[in-house]
Design an enzyme around this catalytic site. Structure first.
Site, short mmCIF file in Angstrom:
data_model
loop_
_atom_site.label_atom_id
_atom_site.label_comp_id
_atom_site.label_asym_id
_atom_site.label_seq_id
_atom_site.Cartn_x
_atom_site.Cartn_y
_atom_site.Cartn_z
CE LYS A 1 -4.16 1.89 2.57
NZ LYS A 1 -4.90 1.85 3.59
CB SER B 1 -8.44 0.62 5.58
OG SER B 1 -9.26 1.74 5.64
CB SER C 1 -8.12 3.43 2.73
OG SER C 1 -7.43 2.88 3.59
#
Lengths: 426, 92
Positions: free
Chosen positions: A31, A130, A106
């Site tokens: 990420k 997330s 996210s």
């Protein structure tokens, strides 16, 4: 691939050529809020469009030492703020299951990377769901570890007291293997703990749930879409068929968890994001006027709407006159949620709920009303408030769309939730 | 009903505190949204007093010189530097 799913912000292959370990030959998507030395790390924000970290996050060092190959930096909601990966300054990621739909957020890029076969494994971060949310929407496995199990050193902070780095994989066992690699104490993060030193999370994925007691919090099932509930109940029946016992439990406090979560997360964000001043790093506001004016201009240009909204609401919640009304009450609610969970774990081994109360939404469907978007996190945020571990495992499909089953464990109960989740996939 | 009301001026004040410039449209848009969101947060008033069990301990390390980033590395992401320092706007 026919459709560009916009999974990576930066695609680049990085590996330690000499390393040989449990992840040798495996590809990992990271990420884009996890620092990678020499590799651009944007947090999905125009503010950090050109930011190149001079050091690796501890988890990235762990990946390299374990022989993994990093294949790119995965797209994400800007600074982790969002539930659909649509607030990224680099455009939304599409869900590999149905490119018209959001992958969740996210960590949407990380989940999509695994679901689309662009990486064997991925790392995401989970502040209020997330990792679990996009795992559910993309039909893969995601683990949110107990707070303190995985080092946050090198993670660009959004809400420190809530967030943890967590693994994604196609299977529970592979996700557990990655957790074995990244977990453990770190001298660079004083909130890490020793519990994972001799961990064998992968070994716990043996599918043995005979005699396991599973509590189902009624509050986390009631508001969910009936197609989600039906699939969830099918997965529970599967666990029962393998010898688990299910029972209803009540968590009265969770009705206030979403409010408490957003007040705390926004307050921490307003403080954490103060570092983006356009001087040390970040988009520069130029030198017209004084520091405050230049700073405010850099942040106007560099941040997207959701980030500004949360910084402002956080500043408001912490400001004189409102601190007691919002922030202090949110801390009370957080303690109440933790007590409720503790009481539940005196009666059952794990708790089960749908991960997300809805099916994956179409892109653009949910952005207009921020409050509605915040409400979709109702089943995941209580776990972060209580610092507990949880896993999302595919429970089945409804109308061709994935539904996730969330299993929540007591603190450092990773092995139990991994064992239970591995029984669901069999 | 809630006593929460937020107008564009209040959003303007908070934006000043937070050092985030907004355009006029954003002030109006945020004012409307903040009213909804803060009204929703008002439900926290119903939370009972909870005796929080604090397990907090200070975690201190010896104050020793350790390896750190080189000066060039620390400055590498700055838009402007001079003589090995960050260069920024006037503070006031």
């Amino acid at each position: 691939m026919a459709t560009d799913l916009n999974i990576f912000v930066t695609e680049e292959s990085v590996a330690d050529a000499d390393a040989d370990g449990p992840l040798s030959g495996k590809t990992v998507a990271v990420k884009d809020n996890i620092s990678t030395e020499g590799l651009r790390t944007t947090c999905g924000s125009a503010m950090l469009n050109d930011y190149v970290p001079p050091y690796d996050a501890t988890v990235v060092e762990c990946l390299k030492d374990a022989g993994a190959t990093i294949v790119g930096k995965a797209n994400m909601d800007e600074f982790g703020m969002g539930s659909t990966t649509e607030t990224s300054a680099f455009g939304p990621t599409r869900n590999p299951v149905d490119p018209e739909r959001a992958p969740g957020g996210s960590s949407g890029g990380s989940a999509a990377a695994v679901a689309a076969g662009e990486a064997d494994l991925a790392l995401g971060t989970d502040t209020g769901g997330s990792v679990r949310n996009p795992a559910a929407f993309c039909g893969v496995v995601g683990i949110k570890p107990t707070y303190g199990l995985v080092s946050r050193y090198g993670l660009v902070a959004y809400a420190n007291s809530l967030e943890q780095i967590g693994p994604f994989a196609e299977t529970v066992e592979e996700a557990a293997e990655l957790l074995d690699v990244i977990s453990g104490p770190d001298a660079k993060d004083a909130t890490t703990r020793d519990e994972a030193i001799d961990s064998d999370y992968a070994g716990a994925a043996d599918g043995d749930v005979d005699g396991l007691t599973v509590g189902v919090p009624t509050e986390l099932v009631e508001g969910a879409d009936e197609r989600v509930v039906e699939t969830f109940e099918g997965a529970l029946a599967e666990l029962e068929a393998q010898g688990a016992e299910t029972t209803e439990v009540s968590l009265e406090s969770v009705g206030h968890a979403v409010q408490a979560y957003y007040v705390i997360a926004m307050s921490e964000a307003s403080s954490n994001l103060a570092r983006f001043d356009g001087v040390r790093y970040g988009q520069s506001g130029g030198y017209e006027g004084n520091w405050n004016e230049s700073f405010a201009r850099a942040r106007e240009e560099g941040f997207g709407s959701e980030v500004k909204r949360r910084i402002l609401l956080g500043t408001y919640a912490l400001s004189a006159g409102y601190h007691d009304k919002y922030y202090k009450k949110a801390q009370d609610a957080r303690a109440w949620v933790a007590q409720d969970f503790d009481a539940a774990f005196e009666k059952v081994d794990v708790l089960a709920s749908p991960t997300m109360p809805i099916l994956p939404p179409k892109l653009g469907e949910s952005l207009d009303d921020p409050l509605q978007l915040y409400l979709t996190d109702a089943n995941t945020v209580p776990v972060n408030l209580a610092n507990l571990p949880a896993i999302s495992v595919p429970a089945g499909e409804s109308e061709g769309l994935p539904v996730g089953l969330q299993l929540i464990g007591p603190k450092f109960g990773e092995e139990t939730i991994i064992r239970a989740a591995s029984a669901v996939e069999e | 009903m809630s006593d929460t009301s937020v107008d564009a001026d209040e959003v303007r004040h908070v934006a000043t505190l937070a050092r985030v410039d907004l355009d006029d449209e954003e002030f109006e848009e945020f004012a409307g949204q903040f009213a909804d969101i803060l009204t929703y947060f008002d439900a926290l008033d119903e939370v009972p007093e909870v005796d929080a069990e604090t397990e907090l301990v200070n975690v201190m390390r010896p104050d020793e010189v350790r390896e750190s980033l080189a000066q060039e590395e620390a400055l590498a992401n700055a838009a402007e530097t001079e003589d090995g320092f960050f260069k920024g706007p006037k503070v006031s």
